[in-house]
Design a protein around this motif. Structure first.
Motif, PDB file in Angstrom:
ATOM      1  N   VAL A  91       0.871  -1.180   0.000  1.00  0.00           N
ATOM      2  CA  VAL A  91       0.000   0.000   0.000  1.00  0.00           C
ATOM      3  C   VAL A  91       0.903   1.223   0.000  1.00  0.00           C
ATOM      4  O   VAL A  91       1.803   1.342   0.836  1.00  0.00           O
ATOM      5  CB  VAL A  91      -0.927   0.003   1.241  1.00  0.00           C
ATOM      6  CG1 VAL A  91      -1.775   1.269   1.286  1.00  0.00           C
ATOM      7  CG2 VAL A  91      -1.824  -1.235   1.223  1.00  0.00           C
ATOM      8  N   PHE A  92       0.645   2.107  -0.956  1.00  0.00           N
ATOM      9  CA  PHE A  92       1.548   3.250  -1.178  1.00  0.00           C
ATOM     10  C   PHE A  92       0.982   4.525  -0.564  1.00  0.00           C
ATOM     11  O   PHE A  92      -0.174   4.600  -0.170  1.00  0.00           O
ATOM     12  CB  PHE A  92       1.726   3.476  -2.689  1.00  0.00           C
ATOM     13  CG  PHE A  92       2.308   2.285  -3.406  1.00  0.00           C
ATOM     14  CD1 PHE A  92       3.673   2.176  -3.600  1.00  0.00           C
ATOM     15  CD2 PHE A  92       1.490   1.277  -3.895  1.00  0.00           C
ATOM     16  CE1 PHE A  92       4.217   1.084  -4.264  1.00  0.00           C
ATOM     17  CE2 PHE A  92       2.014   0.182  -4.561  1.00  0.00           C
ATOM     18  CZ  PHE A  92       3.387   0.084  -4.750  1.00  0.00           C
ATOM     19  N   GLN A  93       1.842   5.539  -0.578  1.00  0.00           N
ATOM     20  CA  GLN A  93       1.438   6.870  -0.120  1.00  0.00           C
ATOM     21  C   GLN A  93       0.305   7.411  -1.000  1.00  0.00           C
ATOM     22  O   GLN A  93      -0.702   7.895  -0.522  1.00  0.00           O
ATOM     23  CB  GLN A  93       2.676   7.755  -0.259  1.00  0.00           C
ATOM     24  CG  GLN A  93       2.587   9.089   0.396  1.00  0.00           C
ATOM     25  CD  GLN A  93       3.964   9.766   0.383  1.00  0.00           C
ATOM     26  OE1 GLN A  93       4.977   9.113   0.214  1.00  0.00           O
ATOM     27  NE2 GLN A  93       3.987  11.045   0.547  1.00  0.00           N
ATOM     28  N   PHE A 169       3.418  -1.276   4.047  1.00  0.00           N
ATOM     29  CA  PHE A 169       2.738   0.031   3.998  1.00  0.00           C
ATOM     30  C   PHE A 169       3.809   1.117   3.910  1.00  0.00           C
ATOM     31  O   PHE A 169       4.628   1.249   4.814  1.00  0.00           O
ATOM     32  CB  PHE A 169       1.905   0.256   5.263  1.00  0.00           C
ATOM     33  CG  PHE A 169       0.704  -0.637   5.383  1.00  0.00           C
ATOM     34  CD1 PHE A 169      -0.536  -0.235   4.903  1.00  0.00           C
ATOM     35  CD2 PHE A 169       0.805  -1.879   5.999  1.00  0.00           C
ATOM     36  CE1 PHE A 169      -1.648  -1.056   5.022  1.00  0.00           C
ATOM     37  CE2 PHE A 169      -0.301  -2.702   6.122  1.00  0.00           C
ATOM     38  CZ  PHE A 169      -1.535  -2.286   5.624  1.00  0.00           C
ATOM     39  N   ASP A 170       3.798   1.871   2.815  1.00  0.00           N
ATOM     40  CA  ASP A 170       4.799   2.917   2.629  1.00  0.00           C
ATOM     41  C   ASP A 170       4.167   4.287   2.893  1.00  0.00           C
ATOM     42  O   ASP A 170       3.526   4.854   2.022  1.00  0.00           O
ATOM     43  CB  ASP A 170       5.358   2.849   1.202  1.00  0.00           C
ATOM     44  CG  ASP A 170       6.544   3.787   1.020  1.00  0.00           C
ATOM     45  OD1 ASP A 170       7.013   4.360   2.024  1.00  0.00           O
ATOM     46  OD2 ASP A 170       6.999   3.938  -0.126  1.00  0.00           O
ATOM     47  N   GLU A 171       4.314   4.764   4.127  1.00  0.00           N
ATOM     48  CA  GLU A 171       3.728   6.045   4.551  1.00  0.00           C
ATOM     49  C   GLU A 171       2.268   6.179   4.100  1.00  0.00           C
ATOM     50  O   GLU A 171       1.910   7.113   3.382  1.00  0.00           O
ATOM     51  CB  GLU A 171       4.568   7.205   4.007  1.00  0.00           C
ATOM     52  CG  GLU A 171       6.017   7.062   4.427  1.00  0.00           C
ATOM     53  CD  GLU A 171       6.744   8.379   4.602  1.00  0.00           C
ATOM     54  OE1 GLU A 171       6.083   9.400   4.796  1.00  0.00           O
ATOM     55  OE2 GLU A 171       7.977   8.356   4.553  1.00  0.00           O
ATOM     56  N   PRO A 172       1.415   5.242   4.515  1.00  0.00           N
ATOM     57  CA  PRO A 172       0.058   5.178   3.966  1.00  0.00           C
ATOM     58  C   PRO A 172      -0.838   6.353   4.357  1.00  0.00           C
ATOM     59  O   PRO A 172      -1.888   6.543   3.749  1.00  0.00           O
ATOM     60  CB  PRO A 172      -0.497   3.865   4.543  1.00  0.00           C
ATOM     61  CG  PRO A 172       0.295   3.663   5.794  1.00  0.00           C
ATOM     62  CD  PRO A 172       1.662   4.185   5.496  1.00  0.00           C
ATOM     63  N   THR A 173      -0.443   7.127   5.361  1.00  0.00           N
ATOM     64  CA  THR A 173      -1.316   8.244   5.788  1.00  0.00           C
ATOM     65  C   THR A 173      -0.719   9.605   5.462  1.00  0.00           C
ATOM     66  O   THR A 173      -1.337  10.628   5.749  1.00  0.00           O
ATOM     67  CB  THR A 173      -1.576   8.170   7.312  1.00  0.00           C
ATOM     68  OG1 THR A 173      -0.317   8.218   7.992  1.00  0.00           O
ATOM     69  CG2 THR A 173      -2.301   6.894   7.688  1.00  0.00           C
ATOM     70  N   SER A 174       0.484   9.635   4.857  1.00  0.00           N
ATOM     71  CA  SER A 174       1.158  10.942   4.740  1.00  0.00           C
ATOM     72  C   SER A 174       0.513  11.858   3.705  1.00  0.00           C
ATOM     73  O   SER A 174       0.716  13.069   3.732  1.00  0.00           O
ATOM     74  CB  SER A 174       2.638  10.759   4.447  1.00  0.00           C
ATOM     75  OG  SER A 174       2.800  10.125   3.210  1.00  0.00           O
ATOM     76  N   ALA A 175      -0.272  11.299   2.759  1.00  0.00           N
ATOM     77  CA  ALA A 175      -0.929  12.160   1.769  1.00  0.00           C
ATOM     78  C   ALA A 175      -2.345  12.542   2.208  1.00  0.00           C
ATOM     79  O   ALA A 175      -3.077  13.187   1.465  1.00  0.00           O
ATOM     80  CB  ALA A 175      -0.978  11.448   0.416  1.00  0.00           C
ATOM     81  N   LEU A 176      -2.727  12.152   3.417  1.00  0.00           N
ATOM     82  CA  LEU A 176      -4.109  12.357   3.866  1.00  0.00           C
ATOM     83  C   LEU A 176      -4.255  13.609   4.719  1.00  0.00           C
ATOM     84  O   LEU A 176      -3.340  13.996   5.439  1.00  0.00           O
ATOM     85  CB  LEU A 176      -4.574  11.156   4.702  1.00  0.00           C
ATOM     86  CG  LEU A 176      -4.580   9.791   4.012  1.00  0.00           C
ATOM     87  CD1 LEU A 176      -5.046   8.728   4.996  1.00  0.00           C
ATOM     88  CD2 LEU A 176      -5.466   9.800   2.774  1.00  0.00           C
ATOM     89  N   ASP A 177      -5.461  14.204   4.658  1.00  0.00           N
ATOM     90  CA  ASP A 177      -5.785  15.271   5.603  1.00  0.00           C
ATOM     91  C   ASP A 177      -5.817  14.667   7.002  1.00  0.00           C
ATOM     92  O   ASP A 177      -6.227  13.503   7.171  1.00  0.00           O
ATOM     93  CB  ASP A 177      -7.156  15.872   5.273  1.00  0.00           C
ATOM     94  CG  ASP A 177      -7.127  16.588   3.930  1.00  0.00           C
ATOM     95  OD1 ASP A 177      -6.048  17.068   3.550  1.00  0.00           O
ATOM     96  OD2 ASP A 177      -8.173  16.638   3.261  1.00  0.00           O
ATOM     97  N   PRO A 178      -5.433  15.456   8.022  1.00  0.00           N
ATOM     98  CA  PRO A 178      -5.325  14.909   9.387  1.00  0.00           C
ATOM     99  C   PRO A 178      -6.582  14.169   9.859  1.00  0.00           C
ATOM    100  O   PRO A 178      -6.475  13.126  10.516  1.00  0.00           O
ATOM    101  CB  PRO A 178      -5.070  16.156  10.244  1.00  0.00           C
ATOM    102  CG  PRO A 178      -4.411  17.113   9.307  1.00  0.00           C
ATOM    103  CD  PRO A 178      -4.981  16.846   7.948  1.00  0.00           C
TER     104      PRO A 178
END
Length: 250
Positions: A91-93, A169-178
Motif C-alpha cells: 500500500v503506497f502513499q 505500507f509505505d507512509e500510507p497516511t502521509s498524503a491524507l488530511d489529518p
C-alpha cells in the motif's frame, strides 16, 4: 504475536545495498522480519526506509546483498516475482487506484487476472474485504467520488484481495488530511490484531507505540536501532533518535 510459537523468519535481508547514482541509500542493511510480527520503520526523510520496502517487492532492484521471501531469492525471474508479489501486498502513499474503474472492479482486478478467480467469486470476496475496511456502501462508486481516506481504505482492500502473507505500507497516511488519518490507521490496527505480518513505514508514533512488535530506526541508509516499542520510546538509544522523536512528537 503468539508468544508460545517460535516466530518464523519470513523476509530476510542480508547486507543489502542500493545506490541512486552516487548517492548510497541502503548501506549493508541486514534484518529479519518474522511471520505474525508488526514492524514499524521510522526515520528522517531520505534515510532509506521506503527504498527497503520497494526492494523487498522488487520495485527497486537492490545492487548487492540478498533478500529472500520464505526462503526464495528476490530476483528478476518473472514467475518467481509474480508469485512473491502475490504473497507480499503493498500500500503506497498515493492510492494508485484505477480512476476509470469502480471500487469493486479495482479490488477484483488482480484476483481475476492473476489468480483467474471467477468474477462472481471475486465480487463476493471483494465485498467481504470492503466490509472489513468499512467501504461496502461505496462499492459502485469511482475513486474520484471518494475522500483520500476512503481511497486508501480501498487500496488496502485491493492489496488484501490477493490474500498476501505480508503487507507492506509505505507512509500510507502521509498524503491524507489529518482528520482522515485515523480511519486508515484503524483498519491497519484491525489487520495487526488479526495476526497479519506487517512492515509499516510511517511518522505516526502513536500507531508505532500501540501496534508494533518492534520499531526500527533508519539513519542515513543503515538500521541505527531496532527494539520493542516500550524500550524504543522510553529510552532512546542515541541523540539522533531523541532529536527525531522530539520533532515528530510536536
Amino acid at each position: 504475536m503468539n508468544s508460545n510459537a517460535q516466530p518464523k523468519p519470513y523476509i530476510v535481508a542480508e547486507r543489502v545495498c542500493k545506490s541512486f547514482g552516487t548517492h548510497q541509500v541502503l548501506k549493508d542493511v541486514s534484518t529479519v522480519f518474522h511471520t505474525g510480527e508488526v514492524t514499524v520503520i521510522i526515520g528522517a526523510s531520505g534515510s532509506g526506509k521506503s527504498t527497503l520496502l520497494r526492494a523487498i517487492n522488487r520495485l527497486e532492484p537492490h545492487d548487492s546483498g540478498r533478500i529472500t521471501i520464505d526462503g526464495v531469492d528476490v530476483c528478476d525471474d518473472l514467475a518467481t516475482l509474480q508469485r512473491q508479489r502475490c504473497e507480499v501486498g503493498m500500500v503506497f502513499q498515493q492510492f494508485n487506484l484505477f480512476g476509470h474503474m469502480s471500487v469493486l472492479d479495482n479490488v477484483t482486478l488482480a484476483p481475476r487476472r492473476i489468480r483467474h478467480t471467477p468474477r462472481a467469486q471475486a465480487n463476493e470476496e471483494a465485498m467481504q474485504l470492503l466490509r472489513r475496511v468499512g467501504m461496502q456502501d461505496h462499492a459502485h462508486k469511482y475513486p474520484w467520488q471518494l475522500s483520500g481516506g476512503q481511497q486508501q481504505r480501498v487500496a488496502i482492500a485491493r492489496a488484501l484481495a490477493m490474500q498476501p502473507k505480508v503487507m507492506l505500507f509505505d507512509e500510507p497516511t502521509s498524503a491524507l488530511d489529518p482528520e482522515m488519518v485515523k480511519e486508515v490507521l484503524d483498519v491497519m490496527r484491525s489487520l495487526a490484531r488479526g495476526g497479519m505480518t506487517m512492515i509499516v513505514v510511517t511518522h505516526e508514533m502513536g500507531f508505532a507505540r500501540e501496534v508494533a512488535d518492534r520499531v526500527m530506526f533508519f539513519d542515513q541508509g543503515r538500521i541505527a536501532h531496532d527494539a520493542p516499542p516500550k524500550e524504543f520510546f522510553s529510552n532512546p538509544a542515541n541523540d539522533r533518535i531523541r532529536a527525531f522523536l522530539g520533532q515528530v512528537s510536536h
